[in-house]
Design a protein around this motif. Structure first.
Motif, PDB file in Angstrom:
ATOM      1  N   GLU A 104      -9.387   5.371   7.668  1.00  0.00           N
ATOM      2  CA  GLU A 104      -8.415   6.150   6.898  1.00  0.00           C
ATOM      3  C   GLU A 104      -8.482   5.798   5.412  1.00  0.00           C
ATOM      4  O   GLU A 104      -8.359   6.681   4.563  1.00  0.00           O
ATOM      5  CB  GLU A 104      -7.000   5.925   7.441  1.00  0.00           C
ATOM      6  CG  GLU A 104      -6.728   6.667   8.732  1.00  0.00           C
ATOM      7  CD  GLU A 104      -5.238   6.846   9.001  1.00  0.00           C
ATOM      8  OE1 GLU A 104      -4.427   6.633   8.075  1.00  0.00           O
ATOM      9  OE2 GLU A 104      -4.911   7.208  10.139  1.00  0.00           O
ATOM     10  N   VAL A 105      -8.666   4.515   5.101  1.00  0.00           N
ATOM     11  CA  VAL A 105      -8.799   4.127   3.692  1.00  0.00           C
ATOM     12  C   VAL A 105     -10.043   4.768   3.095  1.00  0.00           C
ATOM     13  O   VAL A 105     -10.018   5.318   1.987  1.00  0.00           O
ATOM     14  CB  VAL A 105      -8.860   2.591   3.541  1.00  0.00           C
ATOM     15  CG1 VAL A 105      -9.201   2.202   2.112  1.00  0.00           C
ATOM     16  CG2 VAL A 105      -7.527   1.965   3.941  1.00  0.00           C
ATOM     17  N   PHE A 106     -11.154   4.724   3.853  1.00  0.00           N
ATOM     18  CA  PHE A 106     -12.417   5.308   3.379  1.00  0.00           C
ATOM     19  C   PHE A 106     -12.256   6.811   3.139  1.00  0.00           C
ATOM     20  O   PHE A 106     -12.656   7.337   2.095  1.00  0.00           O
ATOM     21  CB  PHE A 106     -13.508   5.049   4.423  1.00  0.00           C
ATOM     22  CG  PHE A 106     -14.872   5.538   4.022  1.00  0.00           C
ATOM     23  CD1 PHE A 106     -15.636   4.833   3.114  1.00  0.00           C
ATOM     24  CD2 PHE A 106     -15.396   6.707   4.560  1.00  0.00           C
ATOM     25  CE1 PHE A 106     -16.898   5.278   2.741  1.00  0.00           C
ATOM     26  CE2 PHE A 106     -16.648   7.164   4.200  1.00  0.00           C
ATOM     27  CZ  PHE A 106     -17.401   6.449   3.287  1.00  0.00           C
ATOM     28  N   HIS A 110     -12.117   9.102  -0.571  1.00  0.00           N
ATOM     29  CA  HIS A 110     -12.894  10.304  -0.862  1.00  0.00           C
ATOM     30  C   HIS A 110     -11.991  11.501  -1.179  1.00  0.00           C
ATOM     31  O   HIS A 110     -12.430  12.453  -1.834  1.00  0.00           O
ATOM     32  CB  HIS A 110     -13.805  10.650   0.318  1.00  0.00           C
ATOM     33  CG  HIS A 110     -15.085   9.866   0.330  1.00  0.00           C
ATOM     34  ND1 HIS A 110     -16.095  10.064  -0.589  1.00  0.00           N
ATOM     35  CD2 HIS A 110     -15.525   8.867   1.136  1.00  0.00           C
ATOM     36  CE1 HIS A 110     -17.081   9.237  -0.347  1.00  0.00           C
ATOM     37  NE2 HIS A 110     -16.767   8.487   0.692  1.00  0.00           N
ATOM     38  N   ALA A 111     -10.750  11.467  -0.694  1.00  0.00           N
ATOM     39  CA  ALA A 111      -9.829  12.576  -0.951  1.00  0.00           C
ATOM     40  C   ALA A 111      -9.133  12.450  -2.303  1.00  0.00           C
ATOM     41  O   ALA A 111      -8.551  13.421  -2.788  1.00  0.00           O
ATOM     42  CB  ALA A 111      -8.777  12.655   0.158  1.00  0.00           C
ATOM     43  N   LEU A 112      -9.197  11.268  -2.906  1.00  0.00           N
ATOM     44  CA  LEU A 112      -8.534  11.074  -4.195  1.00  0.00           C
ATOM     45  C   LEU A 112      -9.283  11.806  -5.299  1.00  0.00           C
ATOM     46  O   LEU A 112     -10.450  12.164  -5.166  1.00  0.00           O
ATOM     47  CB  LEU A 112      -8.431   9.583  -4.518  1.00  0.00           C
ATOM     48  CG  LEU A 112      -7.474   8.782  -3.625  1.00  0.00           C
ATOM     49  CD1 LEU A 112      -7.538   7.304  -3.984  1.00  0.00           C
ATOM     50  CD2 LEU A 112      -6.050   9.305  -3.746  1.00  0.00           C
ATOM     51  N   THR A 133      -8.772  -5.691   5.812  1.00  0.00           N
ATOM     52  CA  THR A 133      -9.121  -5.510   7.229  1.00  0.00           C
ATOM     53  C   THR A 133      -9.179  -6.853   7.952  1.00  0.00           C
ATOM     54  O   THR A 133      -8.750  -6.959   9.103  1.00  0.00           O
ATOM     55  CB  THR A 133     -10.474  -4.781   7.367  1.00  0.00           C
ATOM     56  OG1 THR A 133     -11.469  -5.453   6.579  1.00  0.00           O
ATOM     57  CG2 THR A 133     -10.373  -3.343   6.894  1.00  0.00           C
ATOM     58  N   LYS A 134      -9.677  -7.879   7.285  1.00  0.00           N
ATOM     59  CA  LYS A 134      -9.667  -9.213   7.890  1.00  0.00           C
ATOM     60  C   LYS A 134      -8.233  -9.710   8.069  1.00  0.00           C
ATOM     61  O   LYS A 134      -7.915 -10.393   9.047  1.00  0.00           O
ATOM     62  CB  LYS A 134     -10.465 -10.200   7.024  1.00  0.00           C
ATOM     63  CG  LYS A 134     -11.969  -9.959   7.056  1.00  0.00           C
ATOM     64  CD  LYS A 134     -12.702 -10.938   6.155  1.00  0.00           C
ATOM     65  CE  LYS A 134     -14.219 -10.690   6.202  1.00  0.00           C
ATOM     66  NZ  LYS A 134     -14.946 -11.564   5.250  1.00  0.00           N
ATOM     67  N   ASP A 316      -2.903  -9.745   1.321  1.00  0.00           N
ATOM     68  CA  ASP A 316      -4.196  -9.045   1.305  1.00  0.00           C
ATOM     69  C   ASP A 316      -4.033  -7.597   1.763  1.00  0.00           C
ATOM     70  O   ASP A 316      -4.615  -6.674   1.189  1.00  0.00           O
ATOM     71  CB  ASP A 316      -5.195  -9.760   2.212  1.00  0.00           C
ATOM     72  CG  ASP A 316      -5.561 -11.145   1.712  1.00  0.00           C
ATOM     73  OD1 ASP A 316      -5.372 -11.393   0.497  1.00  0.00           O
ATOM     74  OD2 ASP A 316      -6.021 -11.968   2.510  1.00  0.00           O
ATOM     75  N   MET A 317      -3.234  -7.398   2.819  1.00  0.00           N
ATOM     76  CA  MET A 317      -3.060  -6.056   3.376  1.00  0.00           C
ATOM     77  C   MET A 317      -2.293  -5.148   2.421  1.00  0.00           C
ATOM     78  O   MET A 317      -2.542  -3.940   2.367  1.00  0.00           O
ATOM     79  CB  MET A 317      -2.331  -6.140   4.715  1.00  0.00           C
ATOM     80  CG  MET A 317      -3.177  -6.696   5.849  1.00  0.00           C
ATOM     81  SD  MET A 317      -2.165  -7.191   7.257  1.00  0.00           S
ATOM     82  CE  MET A 317      -1.339  -5.640   7.635  1.00  0.00           C
ATOM     83  N   GLU A 318      -1.352  -5.719   1.682  1.00  0.00           N
ATOM     84  CA  GLU A 318      -0.539  -4.875   0.803  1.00  0.00           C
ATOM     85  C   GLU A 318      -1.410  -4.213  -0.259  1.00  0.00           C
ATOM     86  O   GLU A 318      -1.176  -3.062  -0.646  1.00  0.00           O
ATOM     87  CB  GLU A 318       0.592  -5.674   0.164  1.00  0.00           C
ATOM     88  CG  GLU A 318       0.206  -6.512  -1.032  1.00  0.00           C
ATOM     89  CD  GLU A 318       1.390  -7.275  -1.616  1.00  0.00           C
ATOM     90  OE1 GLU A 318       1.302  -7.637  -2.799  1.00  0.00           O
ATOM     91  OE2 GLU A 318       2.377  -7.517  -0.910  1.00  0.00           O
ATOM     92  N   ARG A 319      -2.479  -4.903  -0.699  1.00  0.00           N
ATOM     93  CA  ARG A 319      -3.374  -4.320  -1.689  1.00  0.00           C
ATOM     94  C   ARG A 319      -4.162  -3.172  -1.072  1.00  0.00           C
ATOM     95  O   ARG A 319      -4.378  -2.141  -1.713  1.00  0.00           O
ATOM     96  CB  ARG A 319      -4.315  -5.392  -2.242  1.00  0.00           C
ATOM     97  CG  ARG A 319      -3.614  -6.466  -3.050  1.00  0.00           C
ATOM     98  CD  ARG A 319      -4.565  -7.571  -3.460  1.00  0.00           C
ATOM     99  NE  ARG A 319      -5.540  -7.082  -4.422  1.00  0.00           N
ATOM    100  CZ  ARG A 319      -5.401  -7.172  -5.739  1.00  0.00           C
ATOM    101  NH1 ARG A 319      -4.311  -7.728  -6.237  1.00  0.00           N
ATOM    102  NH2 ARG A 319      -6.322  -6.731  -6.556  1.00  0.00           N
ATOM    103  N   MET A 320      -4.596  -3.346   0.183  1.00  0.00           N
ATOM    104  CA  MET A 320      -5.345  -2.285   0.837  1.00  0.00           C
ATOM    105  C   MET A 320      -4.451  -1.072   1.118  1.00  0.00           C
ATOM    106  O   MET A 320      -4.847   0.074   0.877  1.00  0.00           O
ATOM    107  CB  MET A 320      -5.956  -2.796   2.144  1.00  0.00           C
ATOM    108  CG  MET A 320      -6.812  -1.749   2.847  1.00  0.00           C
ATOM    109  SD  MET A 320      -7.552  -2.388   4.361  1.00  0.00           S
ATOM    110  CE  MET A 320      -6.100  -2.588   5.373  1.00  0.00           C
TER     111      MET A 320
END
Length: 596
Positions: A104-106, A110-112, A133-134, A316-320
């Motif tokens: 979904e991030v990927f 691409h949608a941005l 993701t880790k 870490d997740m909040e940034r993603m």
């Protein structure tokens, strides 16, 4: 992105929850196995107490309690087996959630809008996604399989202690736990500032490293290796400072946790030993209390580490997830229609546009390209020529006016169908670091092998490719750097031929090539643009003399339009540009003759 407003941990967890609940049956089964494992684990000290009491010689002849020993072994085995089954069942949940989030991030990236990608820092963003993701994997495994089991075990032990012994056994046990957890939470929250600073510095250092390596040739041209190393080291120095603070505060946290646990354990063992001496507790009771302490405080000690790492994972997740929160600037309307046509007419109607509100690029731009005809746009650098192609692809929406295809405003069309009808040969062709075949087939990924070869032949690159040792399997290098400018342009032409769109854009497609290569590629461009609606953004006027119509842009305004000869006869802006380029060509030819 590094400066984005931090999300709170609850928002991050609620964002993650739907990805887990897609596997709700597995989640519920894993939780059931977790609880079963904890019941078995808590029952082990109870059976151990009965075994010790049965072997207490002061109560008479010793008899081996075979049933109790068997039950002890069965419970320990059940605890381990249920735990492993829980991990096996939950593996699909964790990995499936990671895969879905990453996808979904990927897709979202691409949608941005193009604006986002022009402003992004690729190295830092890729590091954010990798850490995020880790972080999901760590969070799921340790929150569900360490914190939750420990809380279940604490509850069960509390019930047993309150039922069997005086209330102060439970009071000391859980008083210690409360102090331990309070200390851990407080210090960890304080330490999170250092972790976030480490993340920022890590991303910035990685961004500088990636950017420098991508521009390797430029670094070497200017001999700036030392300068690049200093920039990278400056970021790493900031990372080092934050990392040292992080480690010192970690040592403080660990020391405080150890002191709290040591005091609690000492108090409980002293209390239990006193009860045994007084005759109000058996040796088995002492073993039971001690076993519960070991079972509780060992994972509780680990709980401190886990909580710290979970907080790190959430950071870490909040940034993603912040990337997922980026809104797409250009979005399809709910009623967007799909474009289906083999013959397209284009019109720009009184278009105003700028990339920033305080810097307008186009002013009242109006022109039309009838289906199957060619329109060329000329003008000085910064006049707004390339902006036209970006608006036609709908990378941005116009401020005012309309861009239409066959009379329909492109804002009413789906972006996918719109872009499927447009092919472009850009000035700077960037290829994927893959084979020549892959890069040509990218124009239509579902094309057959023969169709790809035919497109290469039409672009007059087939013979060149066949002379290469690896043929179509030849790797082109990062951004296609192993190919010359002319070779890359022919790959781009082949890719566009394979796409076979009704609309073509040539965005200064030959301006960076030598004269011989330019003439050859211009001939190929004329071949593929025949009977297609074509927009040519031109640098060299000699290449567009046979266009059906030419418009001249000055300062974002259409100042002239007409055929080549009519524009020369008008002796206006186009004629001045033509005369200037003719003079430059003559000077270049004279210099070439003198050098010869």
């Amino acid at each position: 992105m590094a400066d984005a407003k931090p999300r709170n941990d609850w928002n991050t967890l609620t964002t993650l929850f739907p990805y887990l609940w897609r596997y709700k049956n597995r989640v519920l089964l894993a939780l059931s196995l977790l609880i079963a494992a904890k019941f078995a684990n808590v029952a082990v000290p109870l059976v151990l107490k009965d075994i010790v009491d049965a072997l207490d010689g002061s109560k008479g002849a010793l008899v081996l309690p075979i049933a109790l020993v068997g039950a002890y072994g069965a419970l320990r085995m059940a605890s381990a087996v249920f735990g492993e089954l829980r991990d096996a069942v939950f593996a699909k949940v964790a990995q499936g959630a990671i895969r879905k989030v990453a996808l979904e991030v990927f897709e979202h990236l691409h949608a941005l809008s193009l604006r986002f990608h022009l402003e992004r820092q690729t190295g830092g963003m890729s590091r954010d996604i990798d850490r995020g993701t880790k972080g999901i994997s760590f969070l799921l495994n340790f929150m569900l399989f360490n914190i939750l089991p420990t809380l279940v075990e604490i509850l069960l032990v509390a019930i047993i202690l309150l039922q069997r012994y005086d209330w102060y056994f439970a009071a000391i046990t859980f008083g210690t736990i409360v102090i331990y957890i309070g200390f851990t939470l407080g210090v960890t929250e304080w330490r999170m500032a250092f972790r976030r600073q480490m993340n920022d510095m890590d991303s910035k250092a990685n961004t500088k490293a990636i950017d420098s390596l991508l521009n390797y040739e430029t670094v070497k041209y200017f001999g700036n290796e030392r300068w690049e190393a200093q920039r990278f080291d400056a970021s790493m120095q900031q990372y080092e400072t934050a990392a040292v603070k992080n480690q010192v505060s970690l040592s403080l946290l660990n020391a405080g946790q150890a002191v709290i646990i040591a005091l609690g354990v000492t108090a409980l063992v002293w209390l239990a030993a006193s009860e045994v001496v007084a005759g109000t507790m058996t040796l088995g009771d002492l073993v039971l209390v001690n076993a519960f302490l070991l079972q509780l405080y060992a994972p509780l000690n680990f709980l401190g580490f886990v909580y710290r790492e979970i907080k790190h994972s959430l950071a870490d997740m909040e940034r993603m997830f912040t990337l997922l929160g980026q809104n797409s600037e250009v979005q399809d309307e709910a009623s967007a229609a799909a474009l289906h046509t083999d013959s397209a007419s284009i019109a720009f109607e009184q278009v105003d546009f700028g990339y920033e509100r305080n810097r307008q690029i186009l002013f009242d731009a109006s022109f039309a390209i009838p289906a199957g005809q060619t329109l060329a746009v000329v003008g000085a650098s910064g006049a707004g020529k390339s902006t036209l192609s970006r608006l036609l692809f709908r990378f941005y929406d116009v401020w005012a006016g309309h861009v239409t295809i066959n009379g329909a405003d492109i804002r009413t069309l789906s972006q996918d169908s719109l872009r499927a009808h447009i092919g472009i040969v850009p000035q700077d062709t960037v290829l994927f670091n893959d084979s020549i075949f892959y890069n040509i087939a990218y124009g239509r990924p579902g094309a057959t092998h023969d169709e790809v070869i035919e497109a290469a032949k039409s672009a007059h690159i087939h013979d060149f490719v066949m002379r290469l040792p690896d043929g179509y399997d030849t790797l082109v290098g990062e951004r296609g750097l192993k190919l010359s400018g002319g070779e890359k342009q022919r790959v781009a032409i082949a890719r566009t031929i394979l796409k076979n769109p009704p609309i073509l854009i040539f965005d200064e497609a030959t301006s960076a090539l030598d004269s011989k290569t330019e003439k050859a590629i211009q001939a190929e461009l004329r071949e593929i643009s025949a009977n297609r609606t074509t927009l040519i953004i031109a640098h060299r006027l000699s290449t567009i003399a046979d266009a059906d119509q030419i418009i001249v842009l000055e300062g974002g305004r259409v100042v002239e339009r007409g055929h080549h000869r009519a524009l020369l006869a008008a002796n206006g802006a186009y004629a001045r540009l033509w005369a200037l380029q003719q003079h430059e060509d003559e000077v270049r030819d004279d210099e070439g003759a003198a050098a010869g």
